[in-house]
Write a protein that holds these residues in place. Structure first.
Motif, PDB file in Angstrom:
ATOM      1  N   GLY A  14     -14.431  10.919  -5.426  1.00 54.71           N
ATOM      2  CA  GLY A  14     -13.972   9.971  -6.424  1.00 54.71           C
ATOM      3  C   GLY A  14     -13.013   8.958  -5.886  1.00 54.71           C
ATOM      4  N   PHE A  15     -12.752   7.933  -6.720  1.00 56.80           N
ATOM      5  CA  PHE A  15     -11.805   6.873  -6.387  1.00 56.80           C
ATOM      6  C   PHE A  15     -10.639   6.925  -7.360  1.00 56.80           C
ATOM      7  CE2 PHE A  15     -15.582   5.333  -4.336  1.00 56.80           C
ATOM      8  CZ  PHE A  15     -15.121   4.663  -3.218  1.00 56.80           C
ATOM      9  N   LEU A  16      -9.447   6.848  -6.803  1.00 58.30           N
ATOM     10  CA  LEU A  16      -8.238   6.765  -7.605  1.00 58.30           C
ATOM     11  C   LEU A  16      -7.797   5.308  -7.623  1.00 58.30           C
ATOM     12  CD1 LEU A  16      -6.342   9.774  -5.984  1.00 58.30           C
ATOM     13  CD2 LEU A  16      -7.913   9.829  -7.930  1.00 58.30           C
ATOM     14  N   ILE A  17      -7.608   4.736  -8.812  1.00 53.41           N
ATOM     15  CA  ILE A  17      -7.274   3.320  -8.914  1.00 53.41           C
ATOM     16  C   ILE A  17      -5.966   3.150  -9.670  1.00 53.41           C
ATOM     17  CG2 ILE A  17      -8.053   1.022  -9.597  1.00 53.41           C
ATOM     18  CD1 ILE A  17     -10.836   1.928  -9.640  1.00 53.41           C
ATOM     19  N   TYR A  71       0.823  -1.202   0.000  1.00 51.43           N
ATOM     20  CA  TYR A  71       0.000   0.000   0.000  1.00 51.43           C
ATOM     21  C   TYR A  71       0.861   1.257   0.000  1.00 51.43           C
ATOM     22  CZ  TYR A  71      -3.249  -3.556   1.666  1.00 51.43           C
ATOM     23  OH  TYR A  71      -3.993  -4.694   1.801  1.00 51.43           O
ATOM     24  N   PHE A  72       1.945   1.212   0.761  1.00 48.51           N
ATOM     25  CA  PHE A  72       2.755   2.406   0.970  1.00 48.51           C
ATOM     26  C   PHE A  72       3.517   2.813  -0.282  1.00 48.51           C
ATOM     27  CE2 PHE A  72       6.699   4.457   2.501  1.00 48.51           C
ATOM     28  CZ  PHE A  72       6.120   5.560   3.106  1.00 48.51           C
ATOM     29  N   VAL A  73       4.151   1.850  -0.968  1.00 48.82           N
ATOM     30  CA  VAL A  73       4.977   2.185  -2.128  1.00 48.82           C
ATOM     31  C   VAL A  73       4.175   2.857  -3.239  1.00 48.82           C
ATOM     32  CG1 VAL A  73       6.393   1.235  -3.979  1.00 48.82           C
ATOM     33  CG2 VAL A  73       6.760   0.491  -1.622  1.00 48.82           C
ATOM     34  N   PRO A  74       3.019   2.298  -3.692  1.00 53.31           N
ATOM     35  CA  PRO A  74       2.278   3.004  -4.748  1.00 53.31           C
ATOM     36  C   PRO A  74       1.773   4.369  -4.313  1.00 53.31           C
ATOM     37  CG  PRO A  74       1.027   1.114  -3.934  1.00 53.31           C
ATOM     38  CD  PRO A  74       2.399   0.995  -3.372  1.00 53.31           C
ATOM     39  N   THR A  75       1.482   4.537  -3.015  1.00 56.40           N
ATOM     40  CA  THR A  75       1.056   5.851  -2.528  1.00 56.40           C
ATOM     41  C   THR A  75       2.180   6.869  -2.669  1.00 56.40           C
ATOM     42  OG1 THR A  75      -0.458   4.806  -0.936  1.00 56.40           O
ATOM     43  CG2 THR A  75       0.127   7.101  -0.553  1.00 56.40           C
ATOM     44  N   ILE A  76       3.392   6.461  -2.297  1.00 59.45           N
ATOM     45  CA  ILE A  76       4.542   7.344  -2.433  1.00 59.45           C
ATOM     46  C   ILE A  76       4.802   7.680  -3.896  1.00 59.45           C
ATOM     47  CG2 ILE A  76       7.042   7.521  -2.117  1.00 59.45           C
ATOM     48  CD1 ILE A  76       5.451   7.826   0.452  1.00 59.45           C
ATOM     49  N   GLU A  77       4.705   6.687  -4.776  1.00 62.09           N
ATOM     50  CA  GLU A  77       4.962   6.925  -6.193  1.00 62.09           C
ATOM     51  C   GLU A  77       3.916   7.861  -6.791  1.00 62.09           C
ATOM     52  OE1 GLU A  77       7.687   5.965  -7.912  1.00 62.09           O
ATOM     53  OE2 GLU A  77       8.341   5.301  -5.922  1.00 62.09           O
ATOM     54  N   MET A  78       2.656   7.733  -6.366  1.00 66.86           N
ATOM     55  CA  MET A  78       1.627   8.644  -6.856  1.00 66.86           C
ATOM     56  C   MET A  78       1.902  10.061  -6.376  1.00 66.86           C
ATOM     57  SD  MET A  78      -2.522   8.589  -6.469  1.00 66.86           S
ATOM     58  CE  MET A  78      -2.485   8.648  -4.676  1.00 66.86           C
ATOM     59  N   ASN A 123      -7.459   3.386  -4.218  1.00 64.69           N
ATOM     60  CA  ASN A 123      -7.674   1.948  -4.230  1.00 64.69           C
ATOM     61  C   ASN A 123      -6.452   1.271  -4.844  1.00 64.69           C
ATOM     62  OD1 ASN A 123      -9.862  -0.284  -3.991  1.00 64.69           O
ATOM     63  ND2 ASN A 123      -9.036  -0.579  -6.037  1.00 64.69           N
ATOM     64  N   THR A 124      -5.699   0.540  -4.027  1.00 65.35           N
ATOM     65  CA  THR A 124      -4.446  -0.055  -4.498  1.00 65.35           C
ATOM     66  C   THR A 124      -4.649  -1.440  -5.105  1.00 65.35           C
ATOM     67  OG1 THR A 124      -4.040  -0.804  -2.227  1.00 65.35           O
ATOM     68  CG2 THR A 124      -2.964   1.229  -2.923  1.00 65.35           C
ATOM     69  N   THR A 125      -5.900  -1.864  -5.251  1.00 69.17           N
ATOM     70  CA  THR A 125      -6.177  -3.118  -5.944  1.00 69.17           C
ATOM     71  C   THR A 125      -6.769  -2.792  -7.319  1.00 69.17           C
ATOM     72  OG1 THR A 125      -8.409  -3.292  -4.974  1.00 69.17           O
ATOM     73  CG2 THR A 125      -6.590  -4.304  -3.766  1.00 69.17           C
ATOM     74  N   SER A 126      -7.352  -3.781  -7.960  1.00 71.57           N
ATOM     75  CA  SER A 126      -7.839  -3.618  -9.329  1.00 71.57           C
ATOM     76  C   SER A 126      -9.215  -2.972  -9.366  1.00 71.57           C
ATOM     77  CB  SER A 126      -7.916  -4.984 -10.009  1.00 71.57           C
ATOM     78  OG  SER A 126      -8.907  -5.784  -9.375  1.00 71.57           O
ATOM     79  N   ALA A 127      -9.602  -2.514 -10.563  1.00 73.99           N
ATOM     80  CA  ALA A 127     -10.942  -1.986 -10.762  1.00 73.99           C
ATOM     81  C   ALA A 127     -11.988  -3.078 -10.565  1.00 73.99           C
ATOM     82  CB  ALA A 127     -11.067  -1.373 -12.156  1.00 73.99           C
ATOM     83  N   ALA A 128     -11.663  -4.294 -11.008  1.00 75.27           N
ATOM     84  CA  ALA A 128     -12.591  -5.408 -10.844  1.00 75.27           C
ATOM     85  C   ALA A 128     -12.849  -5.688  -9.369  1.00 75.27           C
ATOM     86  CB  ALA A 128     -12.042  -6.653 -11.535  1.00 75.27           C
ATOM     87  N   ARG A 129     -11.800  -5.637  -8.554  1.00 79.86           N
ATOM     88  CA  ARG A 129     -11.973  -5.883  -7.127  1.00 79.86           C
ATOM     89  C   ARG A 129     -12.803  -4.777  -6.490  1.00 79.86           C
ATOM     90  NH1 ARG A 129     -11.589  -9.733  -2.941  1.00 79.86           N
ATOM     91  NH2 ARG A 129     -11.920  -8.504  -1.077  1.00 79.86           N
ATOM     92  N   LEU A 130     -12.602  -3.538  -6.902  1.00 78.80           N
ATOM     93  CA  LEU A 130     -13.417  -2.447  -6.380  1.00 78.80           C
ATOM     94  C   LEU A 130     -14.888  -2.678  -6.716  1.00 78.80           C
ATOM     95  CD1 LEU A 130     -13.651   0.342  -5.033  1.00 78.80           C
ATOM     96  CD2 LEU A 130     -13.245   1.364  -7.274  1.00 78.80           C
ATOM     97  N   GLY A 131     -15.144  -3.135  -7.951  1.00 83.79           N
ATOM     98  CA  GLY A 131     -16.521  -3.439  -8.332  1.00 83.79           C
ATOM     99  C   GLY A 131     -17.131  -4.537  -7.483  1.00 83.79           C
ATOM    100  N   LEU A 132     -16.323  -5.548  -7.128  1.00 84.29           N
ATOM    101  CA  LEU A 132     -16.814  -6.613  -6.261  1.00 84.29           C
ATOM    102  C   LEU A 132     -17.164  -6.058  -4.883  1.00 84.29           C
ATOM    103  CD1 LEU A 132     -17.333  -9.571  -5.530  1.00 84.29           C
ATOM    104  CD2 LEU A 132     -14.884  -9.805  -5.057  1.00 84.29           C
ATOM    105  N   PRO A 141      -8.776   6.007 -13.299  1.00 82.74           N
ATOM    106  CA  PRO A 141      -7.621   5.102 -13.433  1.00 82.74           C
ATOM    107  C   PRO A 141      -6.351   5.926 -13.641  1.00 82.74           C
ATOM    108  CG  PRO A 141      -8.892   5.163 -15.479  1.00 82.74           C
ATOM    109  CD  PRO A 141      -9.627   6.016 -14.495  1.00 82.74           C
ATOM    110  N   ILE A 142      -5.424   5.858 -12.694  1.00 82.51           N
ATOM    111  CA  ILE A 142      -4.237   6.709 -12.727  1.00 82.51           C
ATOM    112  C   ILE A 142      -2.958   5.897 -12.904  1.00 82.51           C
ATOM    113  CG2 ILE A 142      -5.303   8.528 -11.345  1.00 82.51           C
ATOM    114  CD1 ILE A 142      -3.808   7.398  -8.930  1.00 82.51           C
ATOM    115  N   GLY A 143      -3.102   4.599 -13.187  1.00 80.61           N
ATOM    116  CA  GLY A 143      -1.931   3.745 -13.278  1.00 80.61           C
ATOM    117  C   GLY A 143      -1.439   3.547 -14.695  1.00 80.61           C
ATOM    118  N   PRO A 144      -0.447   2.695 -14.868  1.00 78.41           N
ATOM    119  CA  PRO A 144       0.183   1.939 -13.781  1.00 78.41           C
ATOM    120  C   PRO A 144       1.207   2.774 -13.017  1.00 78.41           C
ATOM    121  CG  PRO A 144       1.216   1.344 -15.850  1.00 78.41           C
ATOM    122  CD  PRO A 144       0.097   2.293 -16.189  1.00 78.41           C
ATOM    123  N   ILE A 145       1.056   2.810 -11.692  1.00 79.61           N
ATOM    124  CA  ILE A 145       2.020   3.481 -10.827  1.00 79.61           C
ATOM    125  C   ILE A 145       2.995   2.422 -10.338  1.00 79.61           C
ATOM    126  CG2 ILE A 145       2.343   4.737  -8.673  1.00 79.61           C
ATOM    127  CD1 ILE A 145      -0.440   5.912  -9.076  1.00 79.61           C
TER     128      ILE A 145
END
Length: 345
Positions: free
Chosen positions: A152-155, A19-26, A107-116, A180-184
């Motif tokens: 909003g959600f950032l994915i 969780y921490f690494v992609p947050t820092i990169e964003m 959201n540090t997981t996938s869009a599909a997982r967020l939908g679930l 969708p702001i990736g791939p980070i």
């Protein structure tokens, strides 16, 4: 003419490298785009037992965050612009509301997982179903992609990878906008020059192109002694070159990351390291992006954490899915069934 104040974003990640690494990169990407933007990140510690983590961790830090932000906004040169909050820290939205600023859930997981997640919540809210009844059930659920009043959600994903899931989310007017702001990716990790990394790169440099199978199961992934021996036997019998990131289980009832074995021979079959010498290497911590980027790596046995998935896709390395916990199972399902770009366990 009024002075333009610097805009300040408050980032609240959850502890854990995934969780921490992609947050820092964003955060780096945002500040690189505009020098008037600055970011404050709150780094929280987790001195509590795992079974209490979800319920008490975030709440226990709310007062600390509130006081720190209050102190920060007293600086007249700063304009508080909003909060970017990890998906497990959504109660921190209360703090953002107190300061009258917007919150964005990262959201540090996938869009599909967020939908679930949204779908399971709607089953509870709109159909009054106890979703816990589906645990260990054979029932099949039709999930649109495979309710929170926030802007909003950032994915960490991108349209070419999850076009279907992202369209499904955007078509649902009950869900806030999804960006969708990736791939980070922490791609600069390939410049790591510590001794362990150098030895790993030297090993890969000696191998033919696309000949090495890389096994790595994330910062929290580990196996017990019997499983390790079975994996070792399979690797030896298959005859392929491999690089195996082997981790020791973390202490019971602890949130510490798994540690490294001082001597892998203590958990591997007798003579395994000697018999496979020359075409194998067993390591502890792995510079994953650097390894996946190396031309000698031709396959990736992965737990299918979302960061690892994005890194593998970015580097063009096929995945053999071995999901272990959390959202990894649904990530593997999406990769194998929906996208067809990896094989399942």
């Amino acid at each position: 003419m009024a002075e333009i104040k610097n805009a300040e974003l408050v980032f609240i990640p959850i502890p854990g490298m995934g969780y921490f690494v992609p947050t820092i990169e964003m955060a780096k990407l945002l500040t690189d785009r505009d020098e008037r933007l600055s970011i404050t990140k709150f780094l929280n510690h987790h001195p509590i037992a795992p079974n209490k983590f979800v319920f008490h961790f975030v709440e226990s830090h709310k007062d600390l965050v509130r006081d720190a932000v209050a102190k920060m906004v007293r600086d007249e040169s700063i304009r508080l612009a909003g909060f970017v909050i990890d998906m497990f820290c959504t109660t921190m939205i209360d703090i953002a509301n107190e300061f009258g600023v917007s919150s964005y859930v990262f959201n540090t997981t996938s869009a599909a997982r967020l939908g679930l997640n949204f779908h399971m919540q709607s089953l509870s809210d709109e159909q009054n179903l106890d979703v816990s009844e589906y645990k260990n059930s054979d029932a099949e659920l039709l999930v649109p992609t495979y309710i929170n009043p926030v802007p909003g959600f950032l994915i960490n994903t991108f349209l070419d990878l999850e076009a279907y899931a992202l369209k499904s989310l955007s078509d649902d007017d009950k869900i806030p906008p999804v960006y969708p702001i990736g791939p980070i990716l922490h791609v600069k990790a390939k410049n790591d020059d510590n001794k362990d990394s150098e030895e790993i790169m030297e090993f890969l440099d000696e191998q033919p192109v696309s000949s090495v199978v890389f096994l790595c199961f994330g910062s929290m992934g580990y196996f017990d002694g019997d499983q390790i021996k079975e994996i070792a036997i399979a690797l030896e019998q298959c005859g392929h070159r491999f690089l195996w990131s082997l981790r020791k289980p973390h202490p019971k009832d602890s949130l510490e990351d798994p540690s490294e074995y001082e001597n892998p021979e203590e958990v591997s079959p007798k003579g395994f390291l000697q018999r496979t010498a020359g075409f194998e290497k067993v390591i502890g911590w792995a510079p994953q992006v650097a390894i996946l980027s190396h031309p000698s790596v031709g396959g990736f046995v992965s737990h299918c954490g979302w960061n690892s998935t994005l890194e593998s896709v970015w580097c063009g390395v096929p995945i053999a899915a071995w999901s272990m916990y959390a959202e990894q199972h649904t990530n593997a399902f999406e990769l194998v069934k929906d996208l067809g770009n990896c094989c399942g366990d």
